[in-house]
Write a protein that holds these residues in place. Structure first.
Motif, short mmCIF file in Angstrom:
data_model
loop_
_atom_site.label_atom_id
_atom_site.label_comp_id
_atom_site.label_asym_id
_atom_site.label_seq_id
_atom_site.Cartn_x
_atom_site.Cartn_y
_atom_site.Cartn_z
N ALA A 51 33.13 33.06 72.65
CA ALA A 51 34.51 32.67 72.95
C ALA A 51 35.25 32.35 71.66
CB ALA A 51 34.51 31.45 73.88
N PRO A 52 36.58 32.44 71.68
CA PRO A 52 37.36 32.11 70.47
C PRO A 52 37.12 30.67 70.03
CG PRO A 52 38.72 33.24 72.08
CD PRO A 52 37.44 32.93 72.78
N VAL A 53 37.09 30.47 68.72
CA VAL A 53 36.98 29.14 68.12
C VAL A 53 38.36 28.80 67.55
CG1 VAL A 53 35.80 27.68 66.45
CG2 VAL A 53 34.56 29.53 67.60
N LEU A 54 39.14 28.09 68.32
CA LEU A 54 40.54 27.85 67.96
C LEU A 54 40.68 26.57 67.15
CD1 LEU A 54 42.29 28.79 71.32
CD2 LEU A 54 41.94 30.22 69.30
N LEU A 55 41.40 26.68 66.03
CA LEU A 55 41.74 25.56 65.18
C LEU A 55 43.18 25.76 64.71
CD1 LEU A 55 38.60 25.10 62.86
CD2 LEU A 55 39.36 23.55 64.67
N PRO A 56 43.88 24.67 64.35
CA PRO A 56 45.19 24.85 63.74
C PRO A 56 45.10 25.81 62.55
CG PRO A 56 44.82 22.54 64.24
CD PRO A 56 43.53 23.25 64.52
N ALA A 57 46.12 26.61 62.38
CA ALA A 57 46.07 27.68 61.38
C ALA A 57 45.73 27.16 59.99
CB ALA A 57 47.41 28.42 61.35
N GLY A 58 46.37 26.08 59.57
CA GLY A 58 46.09 25.54 58.25
C GLY A 58 44.67 25.07 58.10
N VAL A 59 44.14 24.41 59.13
CA VAL A 59 42.76 23.91 59.10
C VAL A 59 41.78 25.08 59.04
CG1 VAL A 59 41.03 22.59 60.35
CG2 VAL A 59 43.41 21.81 60.30
N ALA A 60 42.02 26.09 59.88
CA ALA A 60 41.14 27.25 59.89
C ALA A 60 41.16 27.97 58.55
CB ALA A 60 41.56 28.20 61.01
N GLY A 61 42.33 28.09 57.94
CA GLY A 61 42.43 28.75 56.65
C GLY A 61 41.67 28.02 55.57
N GLU A 62 41.78 26.69 55.54
CA GLU A 62 41.06 25.91 54.55
C GLU A 62 39.55 25.98 54.76
OE1 GLU A 62 42.55 23.58 51.77
OE2 GLU A 62 43.43 25.55 52.14
N LEU A 63 39.12 25.93 56.01
CA LEU A 63 37.69 26.02 56.30
C LEU A 63 37.15 27.39 55.91
CD1 LEU A 63 35.16 24.76 57.43
CD2 LEU A 63 35.91 25.36 59.74
N ALA A 64 37.91 28.45 56.19
CA ALA A 64 37.48 29.79 55.81
C ALA A 64 37.42 29.93 54.29
CB ALA A 64 38.44 30.83 56.39
N ALA A 65 38.36 29.29 53.56
CA ALA A 65 38.33 29.34 52.11
C ALA A 65 37.10 28.62 51.56
CB ALA A 65 39.60 28.73 51.54
N ALA A 66 36.72 27.51 52.20
CA ALA A 66 35.51 26.80 51.77
C ALA A 66 34.27 27.65 51.99
CB ALA A 66 35.39 25.47 52.53
N VAL A 67 34.23 28.38 53.10
CA VAL A 67 33.10 29.30 53.35
C VAL A 67 33.07 30.40 52.28
CG1 VAL A 67 32.15 31.01 54.95
CG2 VAL A 67 33.04 28.83 55.82
N GLY A 68 34.26 30.93 51.92
CA GLY A 68 34.33 31.94 50.88
C GLY A 68 33.82 31.42 49.55
N ALA A 69 34.15 30.16 49.22
CA ALA A 69 33.66 29.57 47.97
C ALA A 69 32.14 29.41 48.01
CB ALA A 69 34.33 28.21 47.74
N ALA A 70 31.60 29.03 49.16
CA ALA A 70 30.14 28.90 49.28
C ALA A 70 29.46 30.26 49.10
CB ALA A 70 29.79 28.29 50.63
N LEU A 71 30.04 31.31 49.67
CA LEU A 71 29.46 32.65 49.50
C LEU A 71 29.56 33.13 48.06
CD1 LEU A 71 30.72 34.40 52.76
CD2 LEU A 71 28.39 33.71 52.22
N ASP A 72 30.62 32.77 47.38
CA ASP A 72 30.74 33.15 45.97
C ASP A 72 29.64 32.49 45.14
OD1 ASP A 72 32.86 35.01 45.58
OD2 ASP A 72 34.26 33.45 46.15
N ASN A 73 29.33 31.24 45.46
CA ASN A 73 28.23 30.57 44.76
C ASN A 73 26.91 31.29 45.03
OD1 ASN A 73 29.76 28.66 43.48
ND2 ASN A 73 29.45 27.08 45.03
N VAL A 74 26.76 31.82 46.24
CA VAL A 74 25.54 32.59 46.54
C VAL A 74 25.48 33.82 45.65
CG1 VAL A 74 24.34 33.92 48.31
CG2 VAL A 74 25.42 31.74 48.92
N ARG A 75 26.59 34.54 45.53
CA ARG A 75 26.60 35.77 44.71
C ARG A 75 26.28 35.45 43.25
NH1 ARG A 75 31.68 36.34 47.39
NH2 ARG A 75 31.53 37.67 49.24
N VAL A 76 26.83 34.33 42.76
CA VAL A 76 26.67 34.02 41.34
C VAL A 76 25.28 33.48 41.04
CG1 VAL A 76 27.49 32.50 39.49
CG2 VAL A 76 29.12 33.60 41.01
N HIS A 77 24.80 32.57 41.85
CA HIS A 77 23.59 31.84 41.50
C HIS A 77 22.34 32.37 42.20
CE1 HIS A 77 26.35 29.17 39.53
NE2 HIS A 77 26.97 28.90 40.68
N ALA A 78 22.51 33.06 43.31
CA ALA A 78 21.34 33.66 43.96
C ALA A 78 21.22 35.14 43.61
CB ALA A 78 21.44 33.48 45.48
#
Length: 414
Positions: free
Chosen positions: A296-323
């Motif tokens: 089912a959809p995981v609904l969050l306010p647009a700004g909150v969802a965008g910030e959470l998605a950006a944090a996930v992107g930063a975590a994945l970047d750390n995976v690419r760099v350090h792993a």
């Protein structure tokens, strides 16, 4: 509302109640007065004054010095008028003055307005007037005067402390707001400019020649910019040529050498309404990134969802760099009744104990700002679970109640 406003409201009520008490005493003692007409005239003036100045004691702005002096003058005049109205025997027995405890309201007005010094001065004037009215220092007079003095000084001191606390709180709130804005700007810089400079530095060193010089300059600018966004933190040591090379200490908080910037927040609704977090995280899925989502959809306010998605992107970047580019990662999105949780796990070498704290101290703020800072601003948490050789797991949690507050705060700001 000012912290002292309730005191002004209480003083307003006190003046009305003590006026009624003084009127009751006047009626009760009417037949005992030598000149009851004088008492009636004074009580009429006191009643009219209290009614006309009712709004003057509602706030500090309306309660002027001129009014306070006039208020105290009315009280002192009533005290000094008492021997002319009442007989000597009743005064010697300790009968109340014409204004009675209404006088305390005038003293408290000084204490609330100007602090304990004003209160002490006003109470001293009242004390002198009572001694003149009684004609001597009687025990009950001294007892009453000490109560007036102690009460006015104590309330005045409390008001001064309350005002100082209010100023401190306002200053702390301003600093907190400025700090949050600074962290937001630092996150944006980290997620864009710093990563580009780090990539130019790495690619320049690999290509060599004139590109190496360009890479060296990019590395110097990266250091300067990191120092700017993390003022007061220690810059990590650089190589002998001034640029970070392959032997530079690993950056667990930043993204030097990242091959791709974090995923942008994605298509958000222009009206700031709810959006499906799954749509923002799905682009991360690939041959080495597995994305698991609810049906089912995981609904969050647009700004909150965008910030959470950006944090996930930063975590994945750390995976690419350090792993490493060959490392695999898994994203798990969970929609709990009271929170939304995103877990990012990889099969890399893991993070040595204390390395995250060292990275932040060195000015590498990817974890501190791009991930932890974002989650903190959303009212959520970011937790790392890692052991050498066993990969790393980042757990990002945003309570739904905090997400609603963040949305309301954003709407209020607009």
């Amino acid at each position: 509302m000012s912290v002292e406003q309730p005191l002004w409201q209480a003083l307003t009520v006190y003046r009305v109640l003590t006026l009624l008490y003084a009127l009751g005493l006047c009626v009760y003692s009417y037949d005992d007065y030598d000149h009851p007409l004088g008492a009636v005239v004074y009580m009429a003036v006191l009643t009219l004054w209290t009614a006309l100045t009712f709004r003057m004691v509602c706030s500090a702005e309306r309660c002027t010095r001129r009014f306070l002096v006039g208020d105290l003058g009315i009280a002192v005049a009533g005290i000094l008028l008492t021997p002319l109205v009442d007989n000597h025997d009743r005064i010697a027995d300790g009968t109340p003055t014409l204004p009675s405890i209404w006088t305390m309201g005038a003293v408290l007005g000084f204490a609330i307005k100007g602090g304990w010094r004003w209160g002490a001065w006003a109470s001293a004037v009242v004390c002198a007037a009572n001694v003149i009215e009684r004609g001597r220092f009687a025990q009950d007079t001294i007892h009453m005067l000490m109560l007036v003095w102690v009460a006015s000084v104590a309330i005045g001191y409390v008001v001064e402390v309350a005002r100082a606390s209010e100023r401190t709180l306002a200053r702390a709130l301003r600093i907190e707001a400025a700090t949050r804005e600074r962290e937001r700007l630092a996150r944006d810089i980290h997620d864009s400019v710093l990563q580009v400079l780090a990539m130019v530095q790495r690619r320049g060193a690999e290509i060599g020649g004139e590109a190496a010089e360009l890479g060296r300059m990019a590395g110097e600018q990266e250091v300067a910019l990191r120092t700017l966004v993390s003022t007061g933190l220690v810059t990590p040591p650089r190589g002998a040529d001034g640029a970070g090379g392959p032997d530079t200490a690993p950056d667990l908080g930043g993204l030097p050498g990242a091959s791709a910037p974090p995923c942008p927040p994605g298509p958000e609704r222009s009206d700031g309404g709810p959006c499906d977090l799954r749509a923002l995280l799905a682009p991360h899925a690939g041959s080495r990134v597995t994305f698991s989502e609810p049906g089912a959809p995981v609904l969050l306010p647009a700004g909150v969802a965008g910030e959470l998605a950006a944090a996930v992107g930063a975590a994945l970047d750390n995976v690419r760099v350090h792993a490493g580019e060959d490392a695999s990662a898994w994203i798990l999105l969970e929609d709990e009744p009271d929170a939304v949780m995103v877990t990012v796990r990889d099969d890399g070498p893991g993070i040595p104990e204390g390395r995250l704290a060292d990275a932040e101290a060195e000015g590498r703020l990817g974890v501190a700002l791009s991930i932890r800072g974002r989650l903190r601003d959303l009212g959520g948490t970011a937790e790392w679970i890692s052991a050498p050789g066993q990969g790393t797991e980042v757990e990002l949690t945003v309570p739904k109640a905090s997400a609603k507050k963040a949305k309301q705060k954003g709407e209020a700001a607009r």
